[in-house]
Design a protein around this motif. Structure first.
Motif, PDB file in Angstrom:
ATOM      1  N   LYS A   1       0.827  -1.205   0.000  1.00 14.32           N
ATOM      2  CA  LYS A   1       0.000   0.000   0.000  1.00 14.32           C
ATOM      3  C   LYS A   1       0.865   1.260   0.000  1.00 14.32           C
ATOM      4  CE  LYS A   1      -4.201   1.532   2.407  1.00 14.32           C
ATOM      5  NZ  LYS A   1      -5.257   1.446   1.393  1.00 14.32           N
ATOM      6  N   HIS A   2       1.905   1.288   0.803  1.00 11.64           N
ATOM      7  CA  HIS A   2       2.706   2.513   0.969  1.00 11.64           C
ATOM      8  C   HIS A   2       4.189   2.301   0.701  1.00 11.64           C
ATOM      9  CE1 HIS A   2      -0.763   4.570   2.630  1.00 11.64           C
ATOM     10  NE2 HIS A   2      -0.937   3.602   3.509  1.00 11.64           N
ATOM     11  N   GLY A   3       4.554   1.197   0.012  1.00 16.81           N
ATOM     12  CA  GLY A   3       5.968   0.921  -0.231  1.00 16.81           C
ATOM     13  C   GLY A   3       6.740   2.096  -0.815  1.00 16.81           C
ATOM     14  N   PRO A   4       6.269   2.671  -1.934  1.00 14.08           N
ATOM     15  CA  PRO A   4       7.056   3.734  -2.562  1.00 14.08           C
ATOM     16  C   PRO A   4       7.373   4.905  -1.626  1.00 14.08           C
ATOM     17  CG  PRO A   4       5.453   2.891  -4.109  1.00 14.08           C
ATOM     18  CD  PRO A   4       5.163   2.226  -2.779  1.00 14.08           C
ATOM     19  N   GLU A   5       6.430   5.309  -0.757  1.00 17.73           N
ATOM     20  CA  GLU A   5       6.733   6.387   0.188  1.00 17.73           C
ATOM     21  C   GLU A   5       7.856   5.973   1.138  1.00 17.73           C
ATOM     22  OE1 GLU A   5       3.506   6.175  -1.521  1.00 17.73           O
ATOM     23  OE2 GLU A   5       2.520   5.948   0.429  1.00 17.73           O
TER      24      GLU A   5
END
Lengths: 437, 437
Positions: free
Chosen positions: B113-117
């Motif tokens: 869900k939030h890997g790239p951040e």
């Protein structure tokens, strides 16, 4: 992460054979993609070969070719060594390391003989040495042992790490042909060298066993520490007997930690058809690892070939280029454990021994006596499978006698086999194959 | 390599469930060994849990327990997050990163869900984020995608990445039992949760598909980009029909690069019994990778469980500790490619569709017409396999009709299946299973 300097990272390639050529192709054709992954451009600054006129790959610019490998290595950040053999590869690598370059190599023979000196030289100079392609071709096995499993305790590594022998044994199994025919077929298809000795006698696999044992056990293990048995004595009759028991014969590199110390060996073994390694066909390689916490792991893929091996080489080159872009370093190879090496007969094993015999009265008694005299307990005797015309020494008169032992001492077993082989009624070469569970 | 500071590297553990407990065990029991591999001691400085009185592991000292995860994270060099879920895990990780700690996590839901951040925050702060345990448990698959294959072009990744569903399908295949019975058995043996929804509907596999797609294609892929089909509609009759064709049904996470863009999906698929993934039994996981140069690779092992997952976690911790000891850094996760995402029906596929029908005159004609009206070409129709009493909706009257299509558009296929399902003579739920070669 601070990196003002955006000059291209300079890569030198020593050797432009099958793997070298494909390595150059990947570096050139994917250079934009690789620059994005590295965060900085990377440039192939030269390709050293013995005879520049022999290089005709369209992706290698003529102006990059040189015969002066030492000079080329001296002006690179990363030196890729793909010339093979001990010398001059060893000197080139040591010189590159001394001059501050990191190195990538696929040279299993060199690492199995002089790995620790090279690892130590790299650590001392603060440069990296990567060699994923030296074991298992394209299969990531070096990096898992160096990094993924570094928090665990490796118990054993069993690998099909030689594609030539796996191809031969697989052809014998699936087609019912003999060793000689399978070898000729492998040579015709390019899966075996004109001189196949290093493969079929297990020396290639032994080099890989030594490299894996050092990584798994953090102990100095060299190729001379690895006892080797090859597959040249294995017959169509042996394969047929294995199949009848739902087993397959594989040449394995086995590295393990036992109560008596660590051992690294190469031998043909009987595996149940249900074992994950039993389903590795053709020239594919696979490595099966047991670790204390991770339990069973298997890694499977192409163990040789230009493009697959080049994939592993360029993976290492990009990994190293990222380190250089970040003023960073990969892991050193710690050799701190000094574990004792287990003597040859430290662990007992079960064996399937096959003799060719003239079936006269008293033969079986005489053979069984050689085993019982040495207190080797026999688990089963089988004369059902007949030798075939594919096998050396075949004649309608000769029978195949197969004895499977209980766990026994290997040196004693070999002594019994030698005694049996000298009996009048026994002919040809016996085969000795380890039975694994 | 210069390192004067020999103070222990401080490791904080957030969470002491099954994986956390085993992670603590490996860190404590192997601390001397790990120090040798790192070249510097490493110390577990605290374990954050909701209820310290619930922690009874003998290897976790009482004095290390705390309920204040944020405070603990602020005094560590490496923070291990094993609490799972989105919050507060996300905030703890971001806070740790902002305060200069490197992080190790097994949290697939959060990364999907939030890997790239998180990856970007780590790169910005000059710290590392490692997450080998988030996909495939003990199996090294993240590191091969991040590093080993970084010089190659990944074409596709097909994984059995959910042990619960593989266990259920394997039990149905080997024992001939129905889905409900296999699920209850999996729950009784601890291979399935009391609420198995996330597993059997494919959401767990979808999170892993998103993580693998980002790594393989350097493009921002999240769980919401991954269409999911689960296995709850698969019957004993479906399995029997597959077996009759020498095929097996597996729930796959499939990540691939097509002409229309990249796609990441989870669906049940028919695989030939000879496919390497077909031999993955029980709760084992395996990931099959195709790359341009490396060709076929497979990674196999335990995808879940306390000790195997902890092996991957501690491997990451030691890797990071070595970086810290060397003032070094691991690779950033570059997301530069921005490849388009392929629309759902961009690639044609072959499907096996199974209906339960009352076998009246004209039924087959009516069903076939729904397919032909939509220009879906039928490769085979089979009514030989009978539904069994293991299957929902079973009665002696009901027949199983199985249609295998040629390559067709998926949206049109689903429309045809919907139309057929509304016919009077058709009952129960249809199953739609992709046919892979």
């Amino acid at each position: 992460m601070s990196e003002n300097n955006n000059r291209p990272i300079r890569v030198a390639l020593l050797g432009a054979g099958t793997v070298g050529s494909q390595t150059a192709r990947l570096l050139v054709e994917q250079s934009d993609e690789l620059a994005s992954r590295i965060g900085r451009p990377m440039e192939l600054v030269g390709v050293a070969v013995l005879d520049p006129s022999s290089v005709t790959d369209p992706w290698i610019e003529r102006s990059l070719l040189t015969t002066d490998a030492a000079e080329l290595a001296s002006r690179a950040d990363i030196v890729i060594e793909l010339i093979g053999g001990i010398e001059p590869a060893r000197t080139f690598l040591l010189t590159a390391i001394e001059s501050g370059a990191s190195v990538v190599t696929a040279n299993k023979a060199l690492l199995a003989k002089h790995g620790p000196e090279l690892y130590e030289a790299a650590a001392r100079q603060g440069v990296d040495i990567y060699f994923e392609a030296a074991v298992g071709g394209a299969i990531p096995i070096v990096r898992p042992l160096r990094e993924s499993l570094v928090g665990d305790k490796v118990l054993s590594v069993m690998g099909i790490v030689n594609g030539t022998t796996n191809y031969i044994l697989d052809e014998m199994t699936t087609k019912g042909i003999g060793f000689d025919e399978a070898l000729r077929d492998a040579q015709a298809k390019g899966f075996a060298e004109a001189d196949p000795t290093a493969d079929i006698e297990g020396h290639d696999a032994a080099a890989k066993a030594a490299i894996m044992a050092l990584l798994a056990f953090h102990t100095d293990v060299r190729i001379d520490d690895v006892p080797v048995e090859g597959i040249a004595h294995i017959t169509a009759g042996d394969i047929a007997a294995a199949s009848a028991e739902h087993k397959v014969i594989k040449l394995l590199a086995v590295v393990e930690q036992t109560d008596a110390g660590i051992s690294a060996r190469v031998y043909p073994a009987l595996l149940d058809e249900t074992h994950p390694l039993a389903t590795v066909h053709g020239s594919f390689n696979a490595v099966f690892v047991k670790a204390e916490a991770a339990d069973d792991l298997m890694f499977y893929g192409r163990g040789a070939g230009g493009a697959p091996t080049a994939s592993a080489v360029v993976g290492d080159v990009v990994t190293e280029a990222r380190h250089i872009a970040q003023h960073s370093l990969g892991p050193v190879i710690p050799i701190y454990a000094n574990l004792p090496k287990a003597p040859l007969n430290a662990s007992k094993a079960a064996f399937a021994v096959r003799f060719l015999i003239h079936d006269r009265p008293g033969v079986l008694t005489a053979i069984a006596k050689e085993f019982s005299d040495r207190e080797i307990s026999i688990n089963g005797v089988n004369q059902d499978i007949k030798p075939t015309q594919h096998d050396p020494g075949y004649s309608g008169e000769v029978q195949q006698l197969r004895i499977v032992t209980h766990l026994c001492d290997e040196i004693t077993l070999r002594d019994a086999v030698k005694a049996v082989s000298q009996l009048d009624a026994v002919t040809g070469d016996a085969s000795i194959i380890r039975v694994l569970n």
